[in-house]
Design an enzyme around this catalytic site. Structure first.
Site, PDB file in Angstrom:
ATOM      1  CE  LYS A 112      -4.413  -1.652   0.809  1.00 15.57           C
ATOM      2  NZ  LYS A 112      -4.253  -3.106   1.608  1.00 15.57           N
ATOM      3  CD  GLU A 134     -11.242   4.762   1.270  1.00 15.36           C
ATOM      4  OE1 GLU A 134     -10.748   3.198   1.005  1.00 15.36           O
ATOM      5  OE2 GLU A 134     -10.598   5.558  -0.006  1.00 15.36           O
ATOM      6  CB  SER A 401      -0.241  -7.616  -1.446  1.00 17.14           C
ATOM      7  OG  SER A 401      -0.926  -9.642  -0.851  1.00 17.14           O
TER       8      SER A 401
HETATM    9  C1  LIG Z   1      -5.186  -4.033   0.923  1.00 21.27           C
HETATM   10  C2  LIG Z   1      -4.294  -5.395  -0.027  1.00 21.27           C
HETATM   11  C3  LIG Z   1      -5.352  -6.034  -1.321  1.00 21.27           C
HETATM   12  C4  LIG Z   1      -6.091  -5.570  -1.619  1.00 21.27           C
HETATM   13  O1  LIG Z   1      -5.938  -4.457  -2.208  1.00 21.27           O
HETATM   14  P1  LIG Z   1      -5.565  -4.716  -4.199  1.00 21.27           P
HETATM   15  O2  LIG Z   1      -5.568  -2.889  -4.059  1.00 21.27           O
HETATM   16  O3  LIG Z   1      -6.997  -5.450  -4.413  1.00 21.27           O
HETATM   17  O4  LIG Z   1      -4.629  -4.978  -4.388  1.00 21.27           O
HETATM   18  C5  LIG Z   1      -4.312  -7.399  -0.916  1.00 21.27           C
HETATM   19  N1  LIG Z   1      -3.159  -7.562   0.240  1.00 21.27           N
HETATM   20  C6  LIG Z   1      -3.206  -7.136   0.969  1.00 21.27           C
HETATM   21  C7  LIG Z   1      -1.806  -7.394   2.014  1.00 21.27           C
HETATM   22  C8  LIG Z   1      -2.941  -6.208   1.479  1.00 21.27           C
HETATM   23  O5  LIG Z   1      -3.126  -4.963   2.233  1.00 21.27           O
END
Ligand SMILES: *Cc1c(COP(=O)(O)O)cnc(C)c1O
Length: 419
Positions: A112, A134, A401
């Site tokens: 993020k 948000e 992610s």
């Molecule tokens: C917020 C989040 C996501 C999902 O958000 P996308 O915008 O669809 O990528 C996926 N993995 C993690 C670890 C997140 O914090």
């Protein structure tokens, strides 16, 4: 739903605009269309703010100076480039070569921050004093607060009352960082309501505030901007895999709802037809369960928060919030670009059920010593559950992610008795 600016949903709004949508084809065109998806379905009051933002992005983002500061902060504050890790034990289990793109190692614990730093920098350039945004799980709220502090911008985070109650840890982190957390009790008190509330607030104060959109969603130019800032992920994957393997990967797998980590990983590979791309949504308990978030199976195109997207909606066209265990996958819409790519067939949409996701967490913990975020575990569950889609010699990159510290309680509750 249907009360915020540009928050009309359902088939009526879509039918009314479909002709216009078809008349403006072209990916990432000036109107922000990805095929039929995207666009700018907003009230008059927001159009000005959005064109200002579009202009500012076009003016600043390509400059050497902006890139130098953006890349410099991602490197020295964020810890980029994140490693591309050859997960040998996991590879042995699935029977093909798996690399993990370690976005869990980015400061804050997920991808993020790439986007938050980029947009905060842009807001600063535009002379804004305040960031509004948000959050659902709180991950984006925390990264926005971090970026706001680096750049000396006040940060205000709208959050559904239900989400505040279940994300105590991140609410505390946001408060400690000095962000104002604004409870949203309208609608169902969840993410989609917080987005509507933030859009409403932005319409009233866009002269001094920037809406720091957290994913590749919302009206044009947000999906384009967020995708651009997140593309550092895919650019790094490309350079790193060429160095390690001397060739491009056979496949890239990413989880998502709005699609920002997936788009970030996929964008530099869209024209490489030999690189298969997989997008994994939250399947919930089953496809019939009310916590299922498989929008590419159960949803259809509709307008939400200013854009035409693949959308979970009921038979009356009302937006259906999903409730998968992974809070970060609970946005009911799929961003315009990922919607288009899945519809066109360039990206293959899939999903993972909760039971497979928890199993994937366990496997990853035990084999690699890594606790993945529940969102991330959807991508891992996909490669574990669809081994037949990959060949023995394949090189597969999973966009890892985020880390799972925030989910430890949930995971332990689920796996109780098993470990
Ligand atoms: C917020 C989040 C996501 C999902 O958000 P996308 O915008 O669809 O990528 C996926 N993995 C993690 C670890 C997140 O914090």
């Amino acid at each position: 739903m249907g009360t915020g600016p540009g928050a009309e949903t359902g088939t009526e709004a879509v039918r009314g605009e479909e002709g216009a949508a078809r008349a403006e084809p072209g990916v990432g065109s000036a109107k922000g269309r990805f095929g039929i998806f995207g666009g700018r379905y907003v009230s008059e009051t927001l159009v000005h703010a959005l064109t200002d933002l579009e202009d500012a992005f076009g003016r600043h983002y390509p400059t050497e100076e902006f890139q130098r500061i953006f890349r410099g902060l991602l490197r020295d504050y964020g810890g980029r480039p994140t490693p591309l890790y050859h997960a040998e034990n996991l590879s042995r289990i699935v029977g093909f070569k798996v690399y993990l793109k370690r976005e869990d190692l980015l400061c804050g614990g997920s991808h993020k921050l790439n986007n938050s730093i980029g947009q905060a920098l842009l807001a600063k350039r535009m002379g804004k004093r305040r960031l509004i945004t948000e959050t659902a799980a709180g991950q984006h709220g925390v990264s926005a607060a971090m970026a706001g502090n680096i750049l000396g911008l006040e940060t205000e985070v709208f959050m559904g009352v239900k989400d505040i109650a279940r994300q105590e840890g991140n609410v505390k982190r946001m408060r400690l960082l000095g962000a104002k957390v604004k409870p949203v009790a309208t609608g169902e008190g969840v993410l989609k309501d917080a987005v509507s509330e933030t859009l409403r607030e932005w319409a009233a104060c866009s002269r001094t505030a920037h809406y720091l959109m957290g994913s590749t969603v919302g009206p044009h130019p947000f999906p384009t901007i967020v995708g651009a800032f997140q593309s550092v992920i895919g650019e790094e994957i490309r350079a790193q895999i060429l160095e390690k393997e001397g060739r491009l990967p056979d496949a890239i797998v990413a989880c998502g709802s709005g699609g920002s980590n997936a788009i970030g990983a996929f964008r530099p590979f869209l024209d490489e037809r030999d690189v298969r791309l997989h997008f994994v949504e939250g399947g919930g308990e089953s496809l019939d369960a009310d916590n299922c978030a498989a929008a590419f199976v159960l949803g259809r195109p509709g307008v939400l928060h200013g854009a035409l997207m693949q959308l979970l909606q009921d038979e009356h066209g009302q937006v259906k919030p999903s409730r998968t265990r992974a809070a970060g996958l609970n946005y009911p819409g799929r961003g315009p670009e990922i919607s288009y790519l899945c519809h066109s067939g360039r990206v293959k949409a899939g999903y993972a059920f909760d039971s497979e996701v928890f199993e994937a967490v366990k496997v990853t913990c035990r084999s690699e010593g890594l606790i993945p975020a529940l969102e991330t575990a959807h991508a891992l569950a996909y490669i574990l559950g669809h081994r037949e889609e990959f060949d023995k010699g394949d090189v597969v990159v999973v966009n890892y992610s985020g880390r799972g510290d925030k989910d430890v309680e949930t995971i332990l509750r689920h796996l109780e008795g098993e470990i």
